[in-house]
Design an enzyme around this catalytic site. Structure first.
Site, PDB file in Angstrom:
ATOM      1  N   HIS A  91       0.857  -1.188   0.000  1.00 24.73           N
ATOM      2  CA  HIS A  91       0.000   0.000   0.000  1.00 24.73           C
ATOM      3  C   HIS A  91       0.893   1.238   0.000  1.00 24.73           C
ATOM      4  CE1 HIS A  91      -2.881   3.026   1.391  1.00 24.73           C
ATOM      5  NE2 HIS A  91      -3.810   2.216   0.917  1.00 24.73           N
ATOM      6  N   GLU A 139      -3.649   2.874  -7.339  1.00 21.14           N
ATOM      7  CA  GLU A 139      -4.058   4.012  -6.521  1.00 21.14           C
ATOM      8  C   GLU A 139      -3.019   5.129  -6.612  1.00 21.14           C
ATOM      9  OE1 GLU A 139      -6.326   2.669  -2.618  1.00 21.14           O
ATOM     10  OE2 GLU A 139      -4.269   1.945  -2.608  1.00 21.14           O
TER      11      GLU A 139
END
Length: 220
Positions: A91, A139
């Protein structure tokens, strides 16, 4: 059927008692829609929540280590022991080296767990897809938590990421993240070729979490 994975992060609204309440909301909404809903919770909450809800529970991170002298580390075997479905990997708030991403994807696969590798652009999405994870989730970091969905702000990133990932690995599934909040955002992501979304604040920090998730999947 689309895929919705909600990352509780370290938000106060997604920890402890409130994490359990949100997990129950996710379970309730999942039982009433055709979409797959999974949740990524803190290490402290994972063992408790995984026992209490029927939706799949993911770790938010896993360290690329075996059992041994690794103080403060959490490995894949540990999350498997406590009922995790799999884990987010790389992430933007917990970046990893390529070798560690590859290690984690392989280890999770060996344990029968699901890997969701987060990426930030088209080249890294293609590189991640080559490692054969179950999902890649693109993302752009500048849009995370912004309320501006990548599917609108930078739709070409979603389209090109899907194209790049599939050209490398037809089996990998592509998720769209960053700024996803509404049903319109979700639908747009699917229209651009993604197979679902990875989101956090749009649900976790919503004043009415249940209503926000119901709206996202089109129940309202």
């Amino acid at each position: 059927m689309g895929v919705v994975i909600i990352n509780f992060k370290a938000y106060e609204e997604g920890f402890g008692k409130r994490a359990m309440e949100l997990a129950k909301i996710a379970e309730n909404v999942a039982s009433r829609c055709d979409d797959y809903i999974g949740i990524a919770v803190s290490f402290l909450d994972l063992p408790v929540i995984a026992k209490e809800v029927s939706v799949d529970v993911y770790a938010q991170h896993v360290d690329a280590v075996e059992f041994g002298s690794h103080t403060g580390r959490i490995n894949a075997e540990m999350i498997a022991e406590y009922g995790a479905k799999g884990s987010l990997i790389n992430h933007s708030e917990r970046r990893l080296r390529l070798a560690d991403i590859e290690y984690n994807v392989s280890k999770l696969k060996d344990l029968g767990l699901t890997s969701v590798v987060c990426t930030n652009n088209v080249p890294t999405t293609a590189a991640a897809a080559a490692l054969n994870p179950d999902f890649v989730a693109v993302e752009p970091p500048e849009l995370i938590g912004s309320g501006i969905p990548v599917s609108k702000a930078e739709p070409e990133i979603v389209q090109n990421s899907v194209r790049a990932a599939k050209s490398v690995n037809q089996k990998v599934r592509v998720l769209c993240g960053a700024g996803i909040t509404t049903h319109e955002d979700y639908v747009k992501a699917l229209e651009l070729g993604a197979e679902g979304v990875l989101l956090a604040s749009g649900i976790v920090k919503a004043k009415d979490q249940k209503k926000a998730l119901e709206e996202l999947v089109g129940l309202i």
